[in-house]
Design an enzyme around this catalytic site. Structure first.
Site, PDB file in Angstrom:
ATOM      1  N   LYS A  77      16.562 -20.727  71.305  1.00 16.45           N
ATOM      2  CA  LYS A  77      15.817 -21.302  70.191  1.00 16.45           C
ATOM      3  C   LYS A  77      16.800 -22.100  69.320  1.00 16.45           C
ATOM      4  CE  LYS A  77      12.594 -19.501  66.637  1.00 16.45           C
ATOM      5  NZ  LYS A  77      12.046 -18.222  66.103  1.00 16.45           N
ATOM      6  N   SER A 152       7.087 -18.326  65.810  1.00 15.37           N
ATOM      7  CA  SER A 152       7.837 -19.557  65.737  1.00 15.37           C
ATOM      8  C   SER A 152       8.654 -19.868  66.988  1.00 15.37           C
ATOM      9  CB  SER A 152       8.775 -19.522  64.535  1.00 15.37           C
ATOM     10  OG  SER A 152       9.751 -18.504  64.700  1.00 15.37           O
ATOM     11  N   SER A 176       7.698 -13.500  65.696  1.00 12.76           N
ATOM     12  CA  SER A 176       7.999 -14.810  66.271  1.00 12.76           C
ATOM     13  C   SER A 176       8.503 -14.810  67.701  1.00 12.76           C
ATOM     14  CB  SER A 176       9.018 -15.555  65.402  1.00 12.76           C
ATOM     15  OG  SER A 176       8.367 -16.085  64.270  1.00 12.76           O
TER      16      SER A 176
END
Ligand code: MG
Ligand code: ZN
Lengths: 491, 487, 102
Positions: A77, A152, A176
């Site tokens: 990420k 996310s 997330s």
């Protein structure tokens, strides 16, 4: 070869049956083919990836030792700092930020000889549940291009689901990792707070953030966790070996947990979509058939988790994001009248709506006159929630619940109603408040063909058993073997 | 202007830079005068993703200082973030301590003249990180240097217990001496190691009623002198202003004034205390500190006899003057060296004389401390004993002392080598005395005559003997022989 | 029902947050923050009188590092991301109010 798990791929590479460079080439082929639509990556590192892969291949053929992720293509990420490329957090404010250091997890991946193929998309500063808050990229759900991948960590989850890497790292502050894993039909683990170093993870809610794996199988999840877990002297909140030993997560993974007691929280689950509840019930049946006892419990304070979370997380975020001010790095406004405008204009120009909203909310919750009513109150509610878990774990090995009340929703559906978006995190947030580990595993599909996730929560530092419990389900179901329709395009 | 009776109230907010090797939360070395932004790392630059890790030494130094300030040490203490935006504060929050400072409710004793002390209460002492520096000298913009960012600071807040500029100065000097004794700070005011911000106001009595003037906080004080002068200036200024306007202390009318060192005046910086909203909350990146058990005991073991106590003991136990005791206790090593030399048998006053008149002068010339001269305290005791016994003269002892520093030899060896041993052999000296008496019949007669002349003549005869021995006769022995001869 | 937070408060919070907001944004945030705060008020259903605030779930205290020097970045690397620099310094518009301190 696509369907080799990360662990299997690594074994084949080490055995000399597959070359890492081949695996990496295959991944980049797919990225070129599918990522224009999926949009999982903010940046990819082809040259560096091949360099690492070829180095692994050379060392394998020379009979040298290689790491536990040797040659495996992974994605991270884009909120984990890397000295290569930019670390953007999907924000305009960091669009051109080049970190002078690597996050500890990045160092650990590199030390394990993983091949980092790219940095995946996310909600700006990890604030969101759909990845629609990315300022740099749009990511869609590989199962349905009209739907969100969750957030996310939507980029990493979409990349894993779309076979655009073998495994990935996401971060989880309120769900997330687990929620996008659930939306994309893959496995996502949020470890215990303190299990994985946060050094180099761009902070959102510091007392809640935790990095964890997103993989296609529980097996791979255990493998990845083993690589990133452990004490880091650079993170005071990472737990040392003496306080909580890091076991070999793979060692007993395939041994079912005996006398397994699973807690179900029926009242809390009432709000979930009917098909989601049905999938949960079926999952419980699977466990019953495996000899587990399912007990219904009540956790009276879970209903307050979202309220407490959105105060605590935003309060911490308002402070964590104060540093993005256009003075030392990041975006600066063009012609500030004075130094105060450097702050207020740079931030206004380069932060997205959701980030501004959360900064505002958190600032308000901490400001004089409101601190006790909001922030302090939320910390007390947090304690009540933790106590609910402590009570529950006195009776059971784990608690199951849905990952999300619904399957992946449509792009744009909730983006203009922040409160509705927040409410979609109802099942994941409590684990962050209590600091406990939680995993999301595929447990079915709805009538639209969208994946449904099963969430399992365990006591702090109980990842080894949690993974075994998840593996029991996986070993007796086929949900994880289903690949999104992108696959058919490829074949 | 009518004559108003008034009392002065001054409290201090003090920041002391701790002399650890590295910063509070990262491994960057502390320094002074390095190239701008050279002593920084991702952590102290507040880059994305970084986390602080506590410097153990800094915590121990702070606790030690808090103990010396007689503070209650918090068993459980934690860190908080204090938020404000400023270019020298890269994270735009400072890691500090808010509701649970590591030390509270202490006091410091300061000298208040003629052997008396006064107790100034310490409200709290806590640890925090320093900000960097903004520089405004380059043109129409400001420059930011973050080398100082993250330096460990001990913040000390006193109650408004000081009632004169002299007391404020006394506290500052005492605190400087104290932290240097403890070895927790270099406490160099010019280098900004100690920063004092006095809060000053007056309680004025007028027509039988008491009025408090608005509190003024003074900044930019870079020396003890500036600190003292600024307080005096403020007393006069506030008195004048009260007489003129009658304004009294209210919520929110605290103002900030800067000290102009050249003009020796305070200048208004901020009219009203801006309603700061620092949004303190617990620092989630750090874990609490529990100050108890073995660890606290070990830290406490670092305490020593504090300078004021030592100074007063030197007066009461050794009979030194306040002044001498002050000189000897200015530095811990000198005071301890003195103590050792006395314990090794040196006469306190004589050791004091040797150290203050010869030792400190020499150390000063060599730009070092007395202990760094390379002389053993036993050697000093021995030297003083030799003077006491008359083996060498007091003036010769200075020469011996210097040579001790130069060569490292023992004083008796040096006295012999330098031919400084006084002649005390009564037989040898008697022959010389006899000779002198024979050669100076007139003087002998004058002695016998008594009166003023007698004393002068006797001195003359003693001088003659000393001259004949080239100054090496022990004057005490010669005097005794003269006495016996002249009756 | 009056909004939980009004425009004036939103403007004040924006200033504290160093976010320059347009009038439209202020209006939008006023509504959204009010809705969220209304929801958050839910916490008041719980009696937390004797409950300790929980800032951290960790079983840790006294985590230190030794006071040993690590290499710094050096000026060039430190300034590599700076939007504006002046020699070895970060450069900002002139600061006129020296009102802050440690
Ligand atoms: Mg302070
Ligand atoms: Zn540093």
């Amino acid at each position: 070869m696509d369907e080799l798990s990360a662990r299997q791929l690594r074994e084949k590479i080490v055995a000399g049956e597959v070359r890492s460079a081949e695996a990496v080439a295959k991944v980049f082929e797919r990225i070129e083919k599918f990522d224009p639509e999926v949009g999982a990556y903010i940046s990819t590192y082809r040259d560096e990836a091949f360099e690492t892969a070829e180095d692994v291949d050379r060392r394998v053929s020379a009979g040298e030792a290689v790491g536990v992720l040797a040659g495996v293509p992974v994605a991270i990420k884009d909120n984990m700092c890397t000295t290569f490329g930019a670390t953007t957090c999907a924000s305009k404010i960091l669009e051109n930020f080049h970190s002078p250091y690597n996050a500890t997890v990045v160092e650990k991946l590199l030390a394990a000889d993983a091949v980092i193929v790219g940095k995946a998309n996310m909600d700006e500063f990890a604030m969101g549940s759909s990845t629609e808050n990315s300022a740099l990229k749009r990511t869609v759900n590989p199962w349905d291009a009209n739907r969100v991948p969750g957030g996310s960590s939507g980029g990493p989850a979409a990349a894993v689901a779309g076979r655009l890497c073998s495994a990935a790292l996401g971060s989880d502050t309120g769900g997330s990792i687990r929620q996008p894993a659930g939306f994309c039909g893959v496995v996502g683990l949020k470890p215990t707070y303190g299990r994985v170093s946060r050094f180099g993870l761009v902070a959102y809610g510091s007392s809640l953030d935790q990095i964890g794996p997103i993989t296609r199988t529980v097996d791979d999840c255990a493998l990845m966790l083993g690589v990133i877990a452990g004490h880091d002297p650079s993170d005071s909140t990472s737990v040392d070996e003496q306080t909580a030993h890091v076991p070999d997560y793979l060692e007993k993974l395939d041994q079912p947990v005996g006398n397994l007691k699973i807690a179900n929280v029926p009242k809390f689950n009432e709000g979930a979509d009917e098909q989601v509840r049905a999938a949960l019930d079926e999952a419980l049946d699977v466990y019953r058939q495996l000899g587990a006892e399912v007990l219904d419990i009540e956790m009276p304070h879970l209903d307050y988790a979202i309220a407490a979370y959105y105060v605590i997380a935003t309060a911490e975020a308002s402070s964590n994001l104060a540093r993005y001010d256009g003075v030392h790095y990041g975006h600066r406004t063009e012609r500030p009248r004075d130094y105060v405008e450097v702050y207020s204009k740079s931030r206004a120009e380069a932060f997205g709506k959701e980030v501004k909203r959360r900064i505002m909310l958190g600032t308000y919750a901490l400001s004089s006159g409101y601190y006790d009513a909001y922030y302090l109150k939320a910390l007390k509610v947090r304690n009540l929630i933790r106590n609910d878990f402590a009570d529950a774990f006195g009776e059971c090995n784990c608690i199951v619940m849905p990952v999300s009340p619904t399957t992946a929703f449509r792009l744009g559906d909730k983006i203009d109603d922040p409160l509705q978006m927040y409410l979609s995190d109802v099942y994941t947030i409590a684990a962050n408040l209590a600091g406990i580990p939680g995993i999301s595993i595929p447990c079915g599909f709805d009538d639209k063909g969208l994946p449904i996730g099963l969430q399992i929560l365990a006591p702090a530092f109980g990842e080894a058993e949690l993974l075994r419990i998840a593996r029991m389900f996986e070993a007796n179901t086929d949900w994880h073997k289903k690949a999104p329709p992108l696959e058919s395009v490829d074949n | 202007m009518e004559d108003l009776a008034y009392k002065v109230m001054v409290g201090l907010e003090i920041h002391v830079q701790l002399c650890t090797r590295t910063k509070m939360f990262c491994g960057c070395a502390l320094g002074f005068g390095e190239d701008a932004n050279s002593r920084v790392c991702p952590v102290c630059l507040g880059m994305p993703g970084v986390l602080p890790v506590m410097n153990k030494e800094a915590v121990e130094y702070a606790v030690l200082a808090a103990l010396a300030l007689n503070c209650e040490i918090a068993e459980f203490t934690k860190w908080d973030r204090k938020s404000y935006y400023y270019p020298d504060l890269p994270k735009n929050y400072q890691i500090s301590q808010y509701d649970l400072p590591l030390g509270a409710n202490g006091f410091i004793e300061i000298a208040s003249g003629s052997g008396q002390t006064k107790r100034i209460r310490i409200t709290r002492a806590h640890l925090e990180e320093d900000a960097g520096k903004n520089l405004h000298t380059a043109g129409d913009f400001s420059q930011v240097d973050l080398n100082r960012t993250g330096t460990p600071l001990l913040e000390i807040v006193t109650e408004p217990d000081m009632s004169s500029a002299a007391e404020v100065r006394a506290l500052a000097v005492e605190l400087q001496r104290m932290v240097r004794y403890l070895g927790v700070s270099e406490a160099d005011m010019q280098k900004g190691h100690m920063r004092f911000e006095p809060n000053i106001n007056l309680v004025v009595t007028k027509d039988g009623a008491e009025y408090k003037t608005p509190i003024v906080e003074v900044k930019n004080l870079n020396s003890f002198r500036a600190l003292e002068r600024s307080v005096d200036f403020e007393i006069g200024r506030q008195l004048g202003e009260f007489a003129e306007t009658g304004e009294t202390m209210q919520m929110g009318n605290k103002s900030t004034r800067g000290w102009d060192d050249a003009k020796e005046v305070t200048v208004l910086q901020r009219e009203k205390e801006e309603a700061h909203d620092y949004r303190y909350f617990p620092e989630p990146d750090l874990v609490p500190v529990e100050l108890k058990g073995r660890w606290l005991k070990d830290v406490r073991a670092g305490l020593c006899e504090l300078p004021l106590k030592k100074q007063m003991r030197f007066v009461s136990e050794y009979g030194l003057s306040e002044y001498d005791a002050g000189v000897l206790t200015a530095e811990r090593s000198t005071a301890e060296f003195f103590d050792e030399a006395v314990k090794a048998g040196g006469d306190a006053k004589r050791v004091c004389n040797v150290l203050t008149q010869v030792g400190l002068k020499l150390a000063n010339e060599k730009d070092c401390s007395i202990v760094e001269l390379g002389i053993e305290s036993e050697g000093v005791a021995q030297l003083c004993g030799m003077v006491e016994a008359g083996d060498i003269s007091a003036s010769a002892s200075a020469q011996v002392f210097e040579q001790m520093a130069e060569t490292g030899k023992k004083p008796d060896v040096l006295a012999r080598e330098l031919n400084l041993i006084q002649k005390s052999d009564a037989g040898e000296l008697e022959a010389i005395v006899n000779k002198v008496l024979a050669e100076n019949a007139q003087a002998v007669e004058d002695v016998a005559g008594g009166g003023k002349k007698s004393k002068k003549a006797r001195g003359f005869l003693l001088g003659q003997v000393m001259q004949k021995t080239e100054g090496q006769a022990n004057p005490k022995v010669v005097s005794e022989i003269l006495d016996s001869k002249l009756g | 029902m009056p909004e939980r937070i009004d425009r004036e408060q939103v403007t004040k919070v924006a200033k504290l947050s160093r976010l320059e907001l347009s009038e439209a944004e202020v209006a939008e945030f006023t509504g959204q923050l009010s809705a969220i705060l209304d929801y958050v008020e839910k916490m008041n259903e719980l009696d937390t009188t004797d409950i300790e605030p929980l800032a951290h779930c960790l079983p840790l205290s006294n985590v230190f590092r030794e006071d040993s020097v690590k290499e710094s970045l050096g000026t060039e690397k430190a300034l590599a991301n700076a939007p504006q620099r002046d020699g070895p310094f970060f450069k900002v518009p002139k600061i006129l109010d020296e009102s802050f301190g440690a």
